[in-house]
Enzyme design. Structure first.
Site, PDB file in Angstrom:
ATOM      1  CG  ASN A 235      -1.791   1.707   1.703  1.00 35.78           C
ATOM      2  OD1 ASN A 235      -1.803   1.826  -0.042  1.00 35.78           O
ATOM      3  ND2 ASN A 235      -2.303   1.547   2.578  1.00 35.78           N
TER       4      ASN A 235
ATOM      5  CE  LYS B 229      -0.174   2.697   5.164  1.00 37.41           C
ATOM      6  NZ  LYS B 229       0.511   3.753   6.215  1.00 37.41           N
TER       7      LYS B 229
ATOM      8  CG  HIS C  51      -5.514   2.031   5.162  1.00 35.47           C
ATOM      9  ND1 HIS C  51      -5.748   3.007   7.089  1.00 35.47           N
ATOM     10  CD2 HIS C  51      -4.737   1.100   5.431  1.00 35.47           C
ATOM     11  CE1 HIS C  51      -4.045   2.347   6.885  1.00 35.47           C
ATOM     12  NE2 HIS C  51      -3.881   0.841   6.238  1.00 35.47           N
TER      13      HIS C  51
ATOM     14  CD  GLU D 262      -2.844   5.033   6.913  1.00 36.51           C
ATOM     15  OE1 GLU D 262      -2.826   5.452   5.610  1.00 36.51           O
ATOM     16  OE2 GLU D 262      -1.627   4.781   7.517  1.00 36.51           O
TER      17      GLU D 262
ATOM     18  CD  GLU E 165      -2.787  -2.889   6.671  1.00 41.40           C
ATOM     19  OE1 GLU E 165      -2.400  -3.156   6.868  1.00 41.40           O
ATOM     20  OE2 GLU E 165      -3.524  -1.407   7.243  1.00 41.40           O
TER      21      GLU E 165
ATOM     22  N   GLY F 261       2.725   2.200  10.945  1.00 39.43           N
ATOM     23  CA  GLY F 261       3.930   3.409  10.700  1.00 39.43           C
ATOM     24  C   GLY F 261       5.273   3.205  11.752  1.00 39.43           C
TER      25      GLY F 261
ATOM     26  CB  SER G 295       5.661  -2.173  11.535  1.00 35.79           C
ATOM     27  OG  SER G 295       5.118  -0.296  11.946  1.00 35.79           O
TER      28      SER G 295
END
Ligand code: 13P
Length: 249
Positions: free
Chosen positions: A9, A11, A93, A95, A163, A169, A209
């Site tokens: 991904n 992003k 996701h 985010e 996730e 991250g 990660s």
């Protein structure tokens, strides 16, 4: 058995110059033993699809609108993504759930839109650190699974990505026991809802990660069928060893 999947991904990263990474990845993995999916930003979809043409890498998008067309400035429909060369789309996701207040119901509607265009939906779920510390992880991911995944999900059209929000991250990764607990739970929930035949074919990815250095131990966990990788998918030199580790898992 489930064919493993290494998904990247990108992003909100990447311009035309990044296509060289894709070409590099394609050369390194012309005949992979696992599925490979790269999800670049929408601006790169058609060029990325061209860059991997004839190779083994599939291209996916990072979101779609639930409706087929209409007055939705800035949004993209599943049909448009398919037209641009995508065969999959990441949905829900964390985010997008955070930045755009996406609800489970919206994610589910988007997944149905993706299915209608024969796109694979990579549906994401995961708990926040606060939720984990409160002991709510299984309840949260169970509720997200129940409400985000359509009844029409199959092994062919759906991939689930676990996730943990706090692992994305951050360089922090759950323990292998924690990953195993959630993946086993998700598999059991899928069996209850869809029956063993469908549930046993749906791939469960871990994301958060994942790096070349920790991929091996994560891929050895039961019911981990691959990874959804952010930062380490941007460079072929980082993503390639993760793919190789998955091939040998
Ligand atoms: P990182 O691999 O950068 O932690 O991102 C994970 C992720 O969010 C993939 O969708």
């Amino acid at each position: 058995m489930r064919r493993k999947l290494a998904a990247g991904n990108w992003k909100m990263n990447g311009t035309g110059a990044s296509l060289a990474e894709l070409a590099d990845l394609g050369e390194r993995h012309a005949d992979p033993a696992v599925d490979i999916l790269i999800c670049p930003p929408a601006t790169l979809l058609s060029r990325a699809a061209e860059a991997v043409q004839g190779g083994a890498i599939a291209i996916g998008a990072q979101d779609c609108h639930a409706e087929a067309a209409g007055a939705h400035t800035g949004d993209l429909s599943a049909a448009m993504l398919k037209d641009a060369g995508a065969s999959a789309v990441i949905l829900g996701h964390s985010e997008r759930r955070a930045d755009h207040s996406e609800s489970d119901a919206q994610v589910r509607a988007k997944a149905e839109a993706a299915f209608a265009e024969d796109l694979i939906a990579v549906i994401c779920l995961g708990e926040t650190l606060e939720q984990r510390e409160a002991g709510e992880t299984l309840k949260i991911v169970g509720d997200q699974l129940a409400a985000s995944v359509p009844d029409s999900a199959t092994a062919a059209n759906t991939v689930i990505a676990y996730e943990p929000v706090w692992a994305i991250g951050t360089g922090k990764v759950p323990t292998l026991e924690q990953i195993g607990e959630v993946h086993n739970f998700l598999r059991t929930e899928l069996v209850h809802r869809f029956g063993a035949e469908i549930a046993d074919g749906i791939r469960l990815l871990y994301g958060g990660s994942v790096k070349p250095g920790n991929a091996g131990e994560i891929f050895a966990v039961a019911n981990v069928d691959g990874a959804l990788v952010g930062g380490a998918s941007l460079k072929a030199a980082d993503f390639s060893p993760i793919i190789e580790t998955l091939e040998n898992a």
